[in-house]
Design a protein around this motif. Structure first.
Motif, PDB file in Angstrom:
ATOM      1  N   SER A 188      -5.832  -0.515   5.714  1.00 14.21           N
ATOM      2  CA  SER A 188      -4.593  -0.224   6.416  1.00 14.21           C
ATOM      3  C   SER A 188      -4.085   1.159   6.042  1.00 14.21           C
ATOM      4  N   THR A 222       0.519   1.761   3.500  1.00 15.71           N
ATOM      5  CA  THR A 222       0.381   1.151   2.189  1.00 15.71           C
ATOM      6  C   THR A 222       1.559   1.422   1.273  1.00 15.71           C
ATOM      7  N   HIS A 250      -2.491  -5.535  15.926  1.00 11.89           N
ATOM      8  CA  HIS A 250      -2.696  -6.976  15.821  1.00 11.89           C
ATOM      9  C   HIS A 250      -1.722  -7.656  16.772  1.00 11.89           C
ATOM     10  N   ARG A 285       6.180 -12.129   6.459  1.00 16.92           N
ATOM     11  CA  ARG A 285       5.651 -11.824   5.121  1.00 16.92           C
ATOM     12  C   ARG A 285       4.259 -12.425   4.934  1.00 16.92           C
ATOM     13  N   SER A 286       4.055 -13.662   5.394  1.00 20.11           N
ATOM     14  CA  SER A 286       2.740 -14.278   5.215  1.00 20.11           C
ATOM     15  C   SER A 286       1.688 -13.591   6.082  1.00 20.11           C
ATOM     16  N   MET A 290       1.663 -10.376   6.885  1.00 19.50           N
ATOM     17  CA  MET A 290       1.333  -9.121   6.204  1.00 19.50           C
ATOM     18  C   MET A 290       0.444  -9.371   4.998  1.00 19.50           C
ATOM     19  N   ARG A 291       0.707 -10.456   4.286  1.00 16.01           N
ATOM     20  CA  ARG A 291      -0.138 -10.784   3.133  1.00 16.01           C
ATOM     21  C   ARG A 291      -1.564 -11.130   3.584  1.00 16.01           C
ATOM     22  N   LEU A 292      -1.688 -11.917   4.642  1.00 13.54           N
ATOM     23  CA  LEU A 292      -3.000 -12.311   5.140  1.00 13.54           C
ATOM     24  C   LEU A 292      -3.806 -11.119   5.654  1.00 13.54           C
ATOM     25  N   LEU A 293      -3.114 -10.164   6.269  1.00 13.33           N
ATOM     26  CA  LEU A 293      -3.801  -9.010   6.850  1.00 13.33           C
ATOM     27  C   LEU A 293      -3.885  -7.826   5.898  1.00 13.33           C
ATOM     28  N   GLY A 294      -3.252  -7.932   4.741  1.00 17.82           N
ATOM     29  CA  GLY A 294      -3.352  -6.876   3.738  1.00 17.82           C
ATOM     30  C   GLY A 294      -2.514  -5.653   4.003  1.00 17.82           C
ATOM     31  N   HIS A 295      -1.368  -5.816   4.662  1.00 17.51           N
ATOM     32  CA  HIS A 295      -0.480  -4.686   4.953  1.00 17.51           C
ATOM     33  C   HIS A 295       0.759  -4.738   4.060  1.00 17.51           C
ATOM     34  N   ARG A 296       1.121  -3.625   3.497  1.00 21.62           N
ATOM     35  CA  ARG A 296       2.360  -3.544   2.703  1.00 21.62           C
ATOM     36  C   ARG A 296       3.546  -3.114   3.558  1.00 21.62           C
TER      37      ARG A 296
END
Length: 303
Positions: free
Chosen positions: A1, A4, A114, A169-170, A172-178
């Motif tokens: 991504s 970051t 996405h 939030r979940s 973003m966590r699953l897709l690896g985005h900060r």
């Protein structure tokens, strides 16, 4: 991504907040009525923030705006920020339907895109297109918490269907985005239940594009009713949306574009584009509407 680094948002001063609260109070008390069938209901006045947009739109987007996607229901106006101009951007699009011109245009521009939609016939459509689109489709819905649930609305033939739901939030966590540069919401009235998480400063959302609707989604489980604490049969009107728009201002977002939705009726389907100012951004400080005069009378609602 590409996105970051978390940035610190700039929030309005207390004086600015008071000015916006006064503006909202005037409009909410003045009100406007429109006939829906045999009933008179409040109609949202799209002109509410036009003064603000004229005063701050260009300052909020010093490098201009651009419509991505078709005119009408599919395209959206985006602020051309440094990340957009550098083509180093992440875009989330919640609620796609059959018009995916926005996602197509943003991915062609060079952004990582996405899209999300749990509606069965939309999921089936993208399954047939797998490997032939330059962005990633996820058959998930957006909610305030992650769970497997059900929903029913006009897009499901008013029949309950099973769906996977994630919070922002979940996701973003699953897709690896900060952080995410652009979040677009067109989720048929359900925006009222997910609104609060969009303002989380830790998520670093820069632009919010959304359409406001009368509520059309219905809960089909007691778990969802308890989680939201709201009556799913309630029809939301412009006074509810006014609270949501004011919350955008209170959380550091500036509206730089608005228009009547393609299928507008009696104040429904208003589209807005907001951008958040960060400590390191190019966005200029806002100029709020004039301070209310002393003893300024508040208009009475029409009879």
């Amino acid at each position: 991504s590409f996105s970051t680094l978390r940035r610190k948002p700039v929030f309005p001063t207390e004086a600015e907040i008071q000015q916006w609260e006064w503006l909202a109070l005037n409009f909410s008390r003045a009100g406007q009525l429109a006939r829906i069938g045999s009933e008179l209901r409040p109609a949202y006045p799209l002109t509410l923030y036009q003064e603000h947009i004229r005063a701050n739109g260009r300052k909020a987007c010093p490098h201009g705006t651009r419509r991505f996607g078709e005119r009408g229901d599919g395209g959206w106006v985006v602020c051309m920020t440094p990340s957009l101009r550098a083509k180093q951007c992440v875009v989330y699009s919640f609620g796609v339907g059959a018009d995916y011109s926005f996602e197509k245009a943003m991915s062609r521009h060079g952004c990582e895109v996405h899209s999300f939609d749990p509606t069965p016939h939309i999921v089936a459509m993208f399954a047939r297109m797998k490997g032939r689109i330059p962005w990633v489709f996820h058959p998930w819905g957006l909610d305030s918490f992650a769970h497997n649930g059900t929903f029913k609305m006009y897009t499901t033939g008013d029949k309950p269907v099973a769906a996977r739901f994630e919070s922002l939030r979940s996701v973003m966590r699953l897709l690896g985005h900060r952080t995410v540069d652009v979040v677009k919401l067109d989720i048929e009235g359900y925006e009222v239940f997910v609104w609060h998480q969009l303002f989380d400063p830790d998520l670093g959302i820069e632009q919010l594009l959304f359409e406001l609707h009368p509520l059309t989604r219905a809960f089909t489980s007691e778990q969802e009713r308890r989680a939201h604490g709201m009556d799913p049969s309630r029809v939301f009107d412009w006074t509810d949306w006014l609270v949501m728009l004011t919350a955008c201002f209170r959380n550091g977002f500036t509206c730089f574009f608005s228009e009547v939705g393609r299928y507008n009726h009696a104040g429904g389907l208003q589209e807005f584009s907001f951008i958040r100012r960060f400590a390191d951004s190019e966005t200029a400080p806002e100029t709020a509407p004039g301070t209310p005069p002393a003893e300024s009378p508040v208009p009475s609602p029409p009879i």
